[in-house]
Design a protein around this motif. Sequence first.
Motif, PDB file in Angstrom:
ATOM      1  N   VAL A 371      12.206  38.045 -53.352  1.00 27.36           N
ATOM      2  CA  VAL A 371      12.410  38.499 -52.247  1.00 27.36           C
ATOM      3  C   VAL A 371      12.058  38.899 -51.092  1.00 27.36           C
ATOM      4  O   VAL A 371      11.626  39.413 -50.628  1.00 27.36           O
ATOM      5  CB  VAL A 371      13.168  40.744 -52.752  1.00 27.36           C
ATOM      6  CG1 VAL A 371      13.889  40.688 -51.830  1.00 27.36           C
ATOM      7  CG2 VAL A 371      13.566  40.690 -54.284  1.00 27.36           C
ATOM      8  N   ARG A 372      13.153  38.093 -50.434  1.00 24.24           N
ATOM      9  CA  ARG A 372      12.303  37.681 -49.126  1.00 24.24           C
ATOM     10  C   ARG A 372      13.990  37.871 -48.309  1.00 24.24           C
ATOM     11  O   ARG A 372      14.655  37.162 -48.042  1.00 24.24           O
ATOM     12  CB  ARG A 372      11.778  36.245 -48.537  1.00 24.24           C
ATOM     13  CG  ARG A 372      10.481  35.947 -49.154  1.00 24.24           C
ATOM     14  CD  ARG A 372       9.365  35.459 -48.799  1.00 24.24           C
ATOM     15  NE  ARG A 372      10.033  33.730 -49.268  1.00 24.24           N
ATOM     16  CZ  ARG A 372      10.432  33.269 -49.585  1.00 24.24           C
ATOM     17  NH1 ARG A 372       9.400  33.416 -50.709  1.00 24.24           N
ATOM     18  NH2 ARG A 372      10.779  31.710 -49.790  1.00 24.24           N
ATOM     19  N   PRO A 373      13.253  38.668 -46.568  1.00 22.91           N
ATOM     20  CA  PRO A 373      15.016  38.362 -46.257  1.00 22.91           C
ATOM     21  C   PRO A 373      15.295  37.141 -45.697  1.00 22.91           C
ATOM     22  O   PRO A 373      16.269  37.444 -45.486  1.00 22.91           O
ATOM     23  CB  PRO A 373      14.970  39.183 -44.939  1.00 22.91           C
ATOM     24  CG  PRO A 373      13.130  40.695 -45.272  1.00 22.91           C
ATOM     25  CD  PRO A 373      12.572  38.771 -46.094  1.00 22.91           C
ATOM     26  N   ALA A 374      13.857  36.166 -45.403  1.00 22.66           N
ATOM     27  CA  ALA A 374      15.520  34.624 -44.677  1.00 22.66           C
ATOM     28  C   ALA A 374      15.849  34.679 -46.013  1.00 22.66           C
ATOM     29  O   ALA A 374      16.459  33.342 -45.636  1.00 22.66           O
ATOM     30  CB  ALA A 374      14.072  34.500 -44.462  1.00 22.66           C
ATOM     31  N   ARG A 375      15.686  34.646 -47.285  1.00 21.41           N
ATOM     32  CA  ARG A 375      16.351  33.613 -48.222  1.00 21.41           C
ATOM     33  C   ARG A 375      17.727  35.070 -48.127  1.00 21.41           C
ATOM     34  O   ARG A 375      18.659  33.781 -49.096  1.00 21.41           O
ATOM     35  CB  ARG A 375      15.459  34.354 -49.405  1.00 21.41           C
ATOM     36  CG  ARG A 375      14.362  33.456 -49.524  1.00 21.41           C
ATOM     37  CD  ARG A 375      13.372  33.379 -51.243  1.00 21.41           C
ATOM     38  NE  ARG A 375      14.359  32.901 -51.790  1.00 21.41           N
ATOM     39  CZ  ARG A 375      15.001  32.672 -52.849  1.00 21.41           C
ATOM     40  NH1 ARG A 375      13.653  33.562 -53.931  1.00 21.41           N
ATOM     41  NH2 ARG A 375      15.027  31.853 -54.065  1.00 21.41           N
ATOM     42  N   VAL A 376      18.263  35.614 -47.727  1.00 20.22           N
ATOM     43  CA  VAL A 376      19.225  35.899 -48.504  1.00 20.22           C
ATOM     44  C   VAL A 376      20.460  34.878 -46.828  1.00 20.22           C
ATOM     45  O   VAL A 376      19.938  35.375 -45.196  1.00 20.22           O
ATOM     46  CB  VAL A 376      19.484  37.508 -47.389  1.00 20.22           C
ATOM     47  CG1 VAL A 376      20.315  37.905 -47.222  1.00 20.22           C
ATOM     48  CG2 VAL A 376      18.313  38.314 -48.292  1.00 20.22           C
ATOM     49  N   THR A 377      21.037  34.262 -47.003  1.00 18.61           N
ATOM     50  CA  THR A 377      21.585  34.267 -46.121  1.00 18.61           C
ATOM     51  C   THR A 377      23.308  34.816 -45.700  1.00 18.61           C
ATOM     52  O   THR A 377      23.688  34.501 -44.464  1.00 18.61           O
ATOM     53  CB  THR A 377      22.475  32.678 -46.458  1.00 18.61           C
ATOM     54  OG1 THR A 377      23.069  32.604 -48.196  1.00 18.61           O
ATOM     55  CG2 THR A 377      21.174  31.803 -46.936  1.00 18.61           C
ATOM     56  N   GLY A 378      23.471  36.282 -46.663  1.00 22.51           N
ATOM     57  CA  GLY A 378      24.399  36.383 -46.110  1.00 22.51           C
ATOM     58  C   GLY A 378      25.697  36.082 -46.123  1.00 22.51           C
ATOM     59  O   GLY A 378      27.062  36.189 -45.432  1.00 22.51           O
ATOM     60  N   GLU A 379      26.523  34.535 -46.426  1.00 26.48           N
ATOM     61  CA  GLU A 379      26.712  33.569 -46.805  1.00 26.48           C
ATOM     62  C   GLU A 379      28.318  34.674 -47.423  1.00 26.48           C
ATOM     63  O   GLU A 379      29.561  34.655 -47.424  1.00 26.48           O
ATOM     64  CB  GLU A 379      27.153  32.392 -47.522  1.00 26.48           C
ATOM     65  CG  GLU A 379      28.447  31.967 -47.365  1.00 26.48           C
ATOM     66  CD  GLU A 379      27.574  29.895 -48.163  1.00 26.48           C
ATOM     67  OE1 GLU A 379      28.697  29.387 -48.691  1.00 26.48           O
ATOM     68  OE2 GLU A 379      26.172  29.907 -48.364  1.00 26.48           O
ATOM     69  N   HIS A 380      28.234  35.570 -48.911  1.00 28.65           N
ATOM     70  CA  HIS A 380      28.846  35.360 -49.483  1.00 28.65           C
ATOM     71  C   HIS A 380      28.921  37.476 -49.048  1.00 28.65           C
ATOM     72  O   HIS A 380      29.975  38.381 -50.271  1.00 28.65           O
ATOM     73  CB  HIS A 380      29.080  35.669 -50.458  1.00 28.65           C
ATOM     74  CG  HIS A 380      28.817  34.055 -51.509  1.00 28.65           C
ATOM     75  ND1 HIS A 380      29.836  33.581 -51.347  1.00 28.65           N
ATOM     76  CD2 HIS A 380      28.256  33.336 -51.653  1.00 28.65           C
ATOM     77  CE1 HIS A 380      29.909  32.172 -51.672  1.00 28.65           C
ATOM     78  NE2 HIS A 380      28.204  31.943 -51.700  1.00 28.65           N
ATOM     79  N   GLN A 381      28.396  37.630 -48.045  1.00 28.29           N
ATOM     80  CA  GLN A 381      28.351  39.580 -48.225  1.00 28.29           C
ATOM     81  C   GLN A 381      29.508  39.584 -47.593  1.00 28.29           C
ATOM     82  O   GLN A 381      30.651  39.069 -46.874  1.00 28.29           O
ATOM     83  CB  GLN A 381      27.816  39.630 -46.147  1.00 28.29           C
ATOM     84  CG  GLN A 381      27.910  41.193 -46.812  1.00 28.29           C
ATOM     85  CD  GLN A 381      26.437  41.458 -45.781  1.00 28.29           C
ATOM     86  OE1 GLN A 381      24.645  41.047 -45.670  1.00 28.29           O
ATOM     87  NE2 GLN A 381      26.642  42.056 -44.578  1.00 28.29           N
ATOM     88  N   VAL A 382      29.995  41.365 -48.638  1.00 22.95           N
ATOM     89  CA  VAL A 382      31.146  41.465 -48.404  1.00 22.95           C
ATOM     90  C   VAL A 382      31.179  42.229 -46.871  1.00 22.95           C
ATOM     91  O   VAL A 382      30.591  42.711 -46.598  1.00 22.95           O
ATOM     92  CB  VAL A 382      32.376  42.367 -49.176  1.00 22.95           C
ATOM     93  CG1 VAL A 382      32.286  41.547 -50.318  1.00 22.95           C
ATOM     94  CG2 VAL A 382      30.641  43.853 -49.570  1.00 22.95           C
ATOM     95  N   ASP A 383      33.051  42.056 -46.554  1.00 21.30           N
ATOM     96  CA  ASP A 383      33.328  42.940 -44.952  1.00 21.30           C
ATOM     97  C   ASP A 383      32.622  43.961 -45.349  1.00 21.30           C
ATOM     98  O   ASP A 383      31.968  45.240 -44.467  1.00 21.30           O
ATOM     99  CB  ASP A 383      34.533  42.878 -44.879  1.00 21.30           C
ATOM    100  CG  ASP A 383      35.122  41.305 -44.440  1.00 21.30           C
ATOM    101  OD1 ASP A 383      34.552  40.552 -44.420  1.00 21.30           O
ATOM    102  OD2 ASP A 383      36.098  41.397 -44.784  1.00 21.30           O
ATOM    103  N   ALA A 384      32.881  45.209 -46.536  1.00 22.41           N
ATOM    104  CA  ALA A 384      32.637  46.137 -46.612  1.00 22.41           C
ATOM    105  C   ALA A 384      30.868  46.889 -46.456  1.00 22.41           C
ATOM    106  O   ALA A 384      30.396  48.025 -47.214  1.00 22.41           O
ATOM    107  CB  ALA A 384      32.873  47.595 -47.893  1.00 22.41           C
ATOM    108  N   ALA A 385      30.378  45.339 -46.376  1.00 23.00           N
ATOM    109  CA  ALA A 385      28.710  45.604 -46.739  1.00 23.00           C
ATOM    110  C   ALA A 385      27.752  46.552 -45.387  1.00 23.00           C
ATOM    111  O   ALA A 385      28.847  45.780 -43.898  1.00 23.00           O
ATOM    112  CB  ALA A 385      28.105  44.625 -46.452  1.00 23.00           C
ATOM    113  N   PRO A 386      27.096  47.509 -45.448  1.00 19.74           N
ATOM    114  CA  PRO A 386      26.532  47.698 -46.557  1.00 19.74           C
ATOM    115  C   PRO A 386      27.482  48.272 -47.262  1.00 19.74           C
ATOM    116  O   PRO A 386      28.241  49.838 -47.425  1.00 19.74           O
ATOM    117  CB  PRO A 386      24.814  48.094 -46.243  1.00 19.74           C
ATOM    118  CG  PRO A 386      25.545  49.221 -45.308  1.00 19.74           C
ATOM    119  CD  PRO A 386      26.210  48.160 -44.711  1.00 19.74           C
TER     120      PRO A 386
END
Length: 507
Positions: A371-386
């Motif tokens: 679990v590394r923040p660099a691996r989180v692309t945010g490509e599918h992050q929903v508008d309501a996030a977090p």
Amino acid sequence: MYSTLNSFSSLYAAALLMLCGSGLFNTFMGLRLTAQSVSAFWVGLLIAGYYFGLVCGARLGHKLLIRVGHIRAFVACAAISATMVLAQASFEVLPLWLVLRLIAGIAMVTQFMVLESWLNEQTENRLRGRVFSVYMLVSGLGTVLGQLSLTMYGALDLRPLTLVAIFQVLCLVPIALTARSHPPTPVPAPLDIKFFAKRVPLSLTVLFMAGNLSGAFYGLVPVYAARHGMSTAQVAVFVAASVTAGLLSQFPMGWLSDRINRARLIRCNALILAVFTTVMWGWLDLPYWLMLTLSCVFGVLQFTLYPLGAAFANDHVEADKRVGLSAILLMAYGIGACIGPLIAGALMSLAGPNMYYVFVSACAVILVWRVRPARVTGEHQVDAAPVHFVPMPDTLQSSPAAVATLDPRVDPAVDQTLEMVQPDASAATQPARTEGATEGATEGTAEGAVAGDADGHLVGSRAANMGGPATAVGSDAATAGPEAGVVTGTAESPDPAAGKGARPPSL
């Protein structure tokens, strides 16, 4: 708020009693088998068998609920759970215990499905978060009280198993006396494993490792503590302290996770867990008070991994897929809970009790690596996030279908995978009405002998066949009363002021 929570008091009471028994049993089993010089691997295997029953029993439990209704399913499964405990008290044969624990897991998950279906069906959307939080709080409290009840016993005889059976029997009372009708049952969501594995791989890793840790905790921490010379009461407090700390830390950790990058928070949590547990590898002779303090820190770090991972996953999945997401997360957690006790138990059997915390450190290191923040692309992050953090259970004491619908992050109005099914009214078929019963009803003496069930089907009363005053207190009607909508009480003298055909009061 008080009136809302009070309306669910019977369901909360049943959950509390069930988890008191479960919490007591897991700690007692570890201590009892350790005192009999049984290997830690067998302890882990028994814990894994129970969790395997919880994971695999959800669909079987769903079919039972549809077939016989909620109250009957709950009563039957509570009786099975109590019987399994008493059987273990009667036959101390480990292979048989493994089978009994598997059956108990299947029965328990069905009981949880009953409770959660009721909570979901009768909770307004605006109150879902509040009701769900109280349910989680009651679940954690039951586990803690179960651990502490072990302090009443000085010797590790079979008396605690009797208390476990008492808890399982007592949980029948609030459900059997409830006047609630059949709620619809959520159908287990289809597990689109490929989709979620691509969409939330890091969250699935977090949930899987959290399952490994929690599955091993309840059976093997008592073994670790007993091998370090703690008394039965000290072991109970040692385990309860960790669970209590984890329960109380849910809300401050939730506050942090709503404001800090969740991947970074999970990684930081895992890093601290990996480092501080090295102190408990057996290198140092620690006093009891310090071990108790470390147990609390351990609970904070371990028992918040599941809700953090679930919140992280919800940030990257649309609202119309969250029931399926909850199911796949619970499956990953459950598989981990089955595997963790086996690995940790095998390590402890080979290299001693200190290997438990070596196993914990290894799990935490895997999380730090993956679990590394660099691996989180945010490509599918929903508008309501977090998406808002929600406290979650840590013991797999939930049904995958029902708990998903309770989660306030799930919107039943938009989730296309959420399907509710009414119980099958034909499953509780009553004896066919005879000519005498029909004549009695015509003469107005059996107006209360026939009552509509949840789907409007007619159920006859045996009293009409006996020629006496029509009542619905026959054995079948008494069993089906609250759940099938059968009205219990005599119908000889309806209140004239209520109008013709007024239904008699319910007992």
